[in-house]
Design a protein around this motif. Structure first.
Motif, mmCIF file in Angstrom:
data_model
loop_
_atom_site.group_PDB
_atom_site.id
_atom_site.type_symbol
_atom_site.label_atom_id
_atom_site.label_comp_id
_atom_site.label_asym_id
_atom_site.label_seq_id
_atom_site.Cartn_x
_atom_site.Cartn_y
_atom_site.Cartn_z
ATOM 1 N N GLU A 158 3.540 -41.112 10.985
ATOM 2 C CA GLU A 158 4.612 -41.161 9.994
ATOM 3 C C GLU A 158 4.050 -41.615 8.648
ATOM 4 O O GLU A 158 4.388 -41.052 7.599
ATOM 5 N N LYS A 159 3.186 -42.606 8.680
ATOM 6 C CA LYS A 159 2.609 -43.169 7.454
ATOM 7 C C LYS A 159 1.756 -42.141 6.700
ATOM 8 O O LYS A 159 1.900 -41.975 5.491
ATOM 9 N N THR A 160 0.893 -41.419 7.400
ATOM 10 C CA THR A 160 0.025 -40.451 6.713
ATOM 11 C C THR A 160 0.821 -39.259 6.199
ATOM 12 O O THR A 160 0.516 -38.729 5.133
ATOM 13 N N ARG A 179 2.665 -40.401 3.048
ATOM 14 C CA ARG A 179 1.691 -40.577 1.965
ATOM 15 C C ARG A 179 1.276 -39.231 1.375
ATOM 16 O O ARG A 179 1.218 -39.050 0.152
#
Length: 161
Positions: free
Chosen positions: A68-70, A73
């Motif tokens: 989810e984070k990548t 981003r």
């Protein structure tokens, strides 16, 4: 265009920023983007650490894998603003199958269904089927709440004015 949708496509794109730039070019300002990709934090990989599932999961056609984070981003870098969530479609019983046999069920349909539950069952079996359904829903909700569902869904907007 007001909407761009990509289901299980983005992980196959060799240059994701270039691809997103092209999407943005054709998407109106404030247009909506929705995409779904496999989750690198799938519970079978990140928590249960099933080696056979790892061999099954990592495939040559997939150029990139996302958390989810990548994903957020990358989309932010490309000029989109949005949110992610994970979705768990395979059942608890599919995961138990992986844990016990270290292989997938015989078909995708088996992985998505509690196949023995049907309308021809007697009352006792219907009660059991309802209980199995309930614990499966609780399991899927638990995985999703911790970001461990098998897919990541991104819903966002083109931030261009």
């Amino acid at each position: 265009k007001l909407l761009f949708v990509a289901f299980q496509v983005f992980e196959h794109i060799p240059n994701p920023l270039e691809f997103l730039s092209l999407c943005k070019k054709y998407l109106k300002p404030n247009g909506i983007i929705y995409m779904e990709v496999p989750n690198i934090n799938d519970v079978l990989l990140s928590t249960y650490m099933i080696r056979a599932f790892s061999e099954f999961y990592y495939r040559e056609p997939h150029v990139y894998y996302y958390s989810e984070k990548t994903l957020i981003r990358l989309l932010k870098k490309a000029g989109f603003a949005g949110k992610t969530r994970t979705i768990q479609e395979y059942t608890l019983f599919n995961h138990v199958n992986w844990l016990l046999s270290e292989k997938p069920q015989s078909s995708q349909a088996d992985g998505y269904n509690i196949k023995w539950a049907n309308s021809n069952m007697d009352r006792k079996n219907k009660v059991l089927a309802k209980w199995f359904y309930k614990i499966n829903v609780e399991y899927q909700n638990l995985l999703e709440s911790y970001g461990l569902g098998e897919h990541i869904c991104y819903f966002g907007r083109n931030t261009s004015k």
